[in-house]
Design a protein around this motif. Sequence first.
Motif, PDB file in Angstrom:
ATOM      1  N   LYS A   1       0.525 -11.090 -32.102  1.00 54.99           N
ATOM      2  CA  LYS A   1      -0.080 -10.142 -33.560  1.00 54.99           C
ATOM      3  C   LYS A   1      -0.775  -8.367 -32.349  1.00 54.99           C
ATOM      4  N   GLN A   2      -0.337  -8.423 -32.148  1.00 52.77           N
ATOM      5  CA  GLN A   2      -1.099  -6.530 -32.038  1.00 52.77           C
ATOM      6  C   GLN A   2       0.293  -5.949 -31.629  1.00 52.77           C
ATOM      7  N   THR A   3       1.152  -6.060 -30.859  1.00 48.94           N
ATOM      8  CA  THR A   3       2.376  -5.800 -30.632  1.00 48.94           C
ATOM      9  C   THR A   3       3.433  -5.459 -32.338  1.00 48.94           C
ATOM     10  N   SER A   4       2.685  -6.874 -33.043  1.00 41.70           N
ATOM     11  CA  SER A   4       3.722  -6.572 -34.130  1.00 41.70           C
ATOM     12  C   SER A   4       2.707  -5.942 -35.133  1.00 41.70           C
ATOM     13  N   LEU A   5       1.927  -5.866 -34.945  1.00 42.03           N
ATOM     14  CA  LEU A   5       0.867  -4.022 -35.555  1.00 42.03           C
ATOM     15  C   LEU A   5       1.662  -2.929 -35.618  1.00 42.03           C
ATOM     16  N   ALA A   6       1.259  -3.358 -33.996  1.00 39.24           N
ATOM     17  CA  ALA A   6       1.832  -1.623 -33.433  1.00 39.24           C
ATOM     18  C   ALA A   6       3.667  -1.258 -33.485  1.00 39.24           C
ATOM     19  N   TYR A   7       4.534  -2.463 -34.108  1.00 39.58           N
ATOM     20  CA  TYR A   7       5.985  -1.911 -34.549  1.00 39.58           C
ATOM     21  C   TYR A   7       5.720  -1.544 -35.999  1.00 39.58           C
ATOM     22  N   GLN A   8       4.829  -2.431 -36.723  1.00 30.93           N
ATOM     23  CA  GLN A   8       5.030  -2.236 -38.072  1.00 30.93           C
ATOM     24  C   GLN A   8       3.950  -0.223 -37.890  1.00 30.93           C
TER      25      GLN A   8
ATOM     26  N   SER B   1      10.726   1.554 -29.402  1.00 27.18           N
ATOM     27  CA  SER B   1      10.251   0.046 -28.150  1.00 27.18           C
ATOM     28  C   SER B   1       8.779  -0.922 -28.555  1.00 27.18           C
ATOM     29  N   ASP B   2       8.232   0.057 -29.206  1.00 21.86           N
ATOM     30  CA  ASP B   2       7.661  -1.296 -29.647  1.00 21.86           C
ATOM     31  C   ASP B   2       8.505  -1.922 -30.207  1.00 21.86           C
ATOM     32  N   GLU B   3       9.679  -1.945 -30.042  1.00 22.16           N
ATOM     33  CA  GLU B   3      10.073  -3.988 -31.397  1.00 22.16           C
ATOM     34  C   GLU B   3      10.672  -4.454 -30.194  1.00 22.16           C
ATOM     35  N   ILE B   4      10.560  -3.985 -29.262  1.00 18.71           N
ATOM     36  CA  ILE B   4      11.183  -4.262 -27.719  1.00 18.71           C
ATOM     37  C   ILE B   4       9.812  -4.976 -27.591  1.00 18.71           C
ATOM     38  N   ASN B   5       8.963  -4.162 -27.461  1.00 24.23           N
ATOM     39  CA  ASN B   5       7.798  -4.875 -26.608  1.00 24.23           C
ATOM     40  C   ASN B   5       7.039  -6.108 -27.373  1.00 24.23           C
ATOM     41  N   TRP B   6       7.003  -6.179 -29.079  1.00 26.18           N
ATOM     42  CA  TRP B   6       7.013  -7.332 -30.288  1.00 26.18           C
ATOM     43  C   TRP B   6       7.828  -8.843 -29.779  1.00 26.18           C
ATOM     44  N   LYS B   7       8.903  -8.182 -29.806  1.00 28.49           N
ATOM     45  CA  LYS B   7       9.740  -9.203 -29.817  1.00 28.49           C
ATOM     46  C   LYS B   7       9.685 -10.375 -28.280  1.00 28.49           C
ATOM     47  N   GLN B   8       9.479  -9.498 -27.183  1.00 27.68           N
ATOM     48  CA  GLN B   8       8.927  -9.501 -25.482  1.00 27.68           C
ATOM     49  C   GLN B   8       7.855 -10.568 -25.908  1.00 27.68           C
TER      50      GLN B   8
ATOM     51  N   LYS C   1       6.688 -12.523 -27.971  1.00 27.21           N
ATOM     52  CA  LYS C   1       7.487 -13.607 -28.883  1.00 27.21           C
ATOM     53  C   LYS C   1       7.769 -14.648 -27.956  1.00 27.21           C
ATOM     54  N   LEU C   2       8.963 -13.868 -26.640  1.00 24.10           N
ATOM     55  CA  LEU C   2       9.170 -14.533 -26.076  1.00 24.10           C
ATOM     56  C   LEU C   2       8.569 -15.204 -24.937  1.00 24.10           C
ATOM     57  N   ASN C   3       7.150 -14.446 -24.874  1.00 27.29           N
ATOM     58  CA  ASN C   3       6.403 -15.007 -23.782  1.00 27.29           C
ATOM     59  C   ASN C   3       5.796 -16.066 -24.057  1.00 27.29           C
ATOM     60  N   LEU C   4       5.940 -16.644 -25.896  1.00 24.96           N
ATOM     61  CA  LEU C   4       5.360 -17.495 -25.829  1.00 24.96           C
ATOM     62  C   LEU C   4       6.158 -19.600 -25.156  1.00 24.96           C
ATOM     63  N   LEU C   5       7.499 -18.651 -25.062  1.00 25.80           N
ATOM     64  CA  LEU C   5       8.324 -20.407 -24.642  1.00 25.80           C
ATOM     65  C   LEU C   5       8.070 -20.293 -23.353  1.00 25.80           C
ATOM     66  N   PRO C   6       8.452 -21.486 -22.728  1.00 20.01           N
ATOM     67  CA  PRO C   6       7.880 -22.077 -21.678  1.00 20.01           C
ATOM     68  C   PRO C   6       9.218 -21.470 -20.803  1.00 20.01           C
ATOM     69  N   ASN C   7       8.972 -20.895 -19.142  1.00 20.25           N
ATOM     70  CA  ASN C   7       9.444 -20.732 -18.418  1.00 20.25           C
ATOM     71  C   ASN C   7      10.633 -21.231 -17.677  1.00 20.25           C
TER      72      ASN C   7
ATOM     73  N   SER D   1      -4.722 -15.509 -26.069  1.00 23.06           N
ATOM     74  CA  SER D   1      -4.368 -13.914 -25.588  1.00 23.06           C
ATOM     75  C   SER D   1      -2.612 -14.237 -25.819  1.00 23.06           C
ATOM     76  N   LEU D   2      -1.468 -14.352 -25.651  1.00 22.11           N
ATOM     77  CA  LEU D   2      -0.074 -14.928 -25.930  1.00 22.11           C
ATOM     78  C   LEU D   2      -0.592 -14.401 -27.452  1.00 22.11           C
ATOM     79  N   LEU D   3      -0.820 -15.000 -28.258  1.00 24.26           N
ATOM     80  CA  LEU D   3      -1.420 -15.398 -29.564  1.00 24.26           C
ATOM     81  C   LEU D   3      -1.689 -13.847 -30.262  1.00 24.26           C
ATOM     82  N   ASN D   4      -2.217 -13.639 -29.916  1.00 22.18           N
ATOM     83  CA  ASN D   4      -3.197 -12.625 -30.300  1.00 22.18           C
ATOM     84  C   ASN D   4      -2.241 -10.921 -29.178  1.00 22.18           C
TER      85      ASN D   4
END
Length: 233
Positions: free
Chosen positions: A115-122, A49-56, A58-64, A109-112
């Motif tokens: 980082k937050q979701t990456s740390l949670a995944y690790q 679940s944390d891996e999915i949140n981390w990938k999401q 990162k995807l939020n940085l892309l244009p919609n 906010s998106l960059l943070n």
Amino acid sequence: MKNIFLSLSFVISYLWVTGQEQKLTLQQCVETGIKNNLQVQQSDMQQQSDEINWKQAKLNLLPNLNGSVSHGINQGRSIDPFTNSYINRNITTGSYNLSSGVVLFNGFSLLNSVKQTSLAYQASKMDWQQAKDNITINIILAYLQVLSNNEQLQQSKNQLNLSKQQVDRLETLNQQGAINPSELSDLKGQYAGDQLSIINAQNALESSKVTLCQLMNIPYNKNMELEKISTET
């Protein structure tokens, strides 16, 4: 579906263990324990679940990119959208929309969030590994305890056989008046104590088997036998 999967896994593990004709190895016990342990399974789902949140994140940085399409059909008497007069004919209308956007700056906010979701995944991956390590250590200790108790039971049986032989020998000598009767009484007391030692050793062995089965999350099997650990290097 999750409960059905766990139930099927439990039944398969039970049939697998009870149907074994060969002795269980330490590796088999550890693998079964890791597969069936609920804490390990929960940690695994958490890290997924944390891996999915981390990938999401990162995807939020892309244009919609958003698009929409709509169509309409008017039949019979209707108003012409171009002349605003009544007409008797079919009118087909359609509209198309396509939009895109990208966040240029929002206070990091998106960059943070990445980082937050990456740390949670690790962290969840380390929790998952720790859960597997804990169950592995506990199973190893329980496995060794079963082997130790089984060895003690065999020693108690050997001691009982030896005491029985000595009692038989002294009974023969006592019938011939060649020994003091108190010697035979003392040896019979020792023989009774050896019988009690076997009962205690058997109870300890079964108790350690129960502990091992609980750690493996499988039904208790009194006929379970373990492979001795080789000391060869």
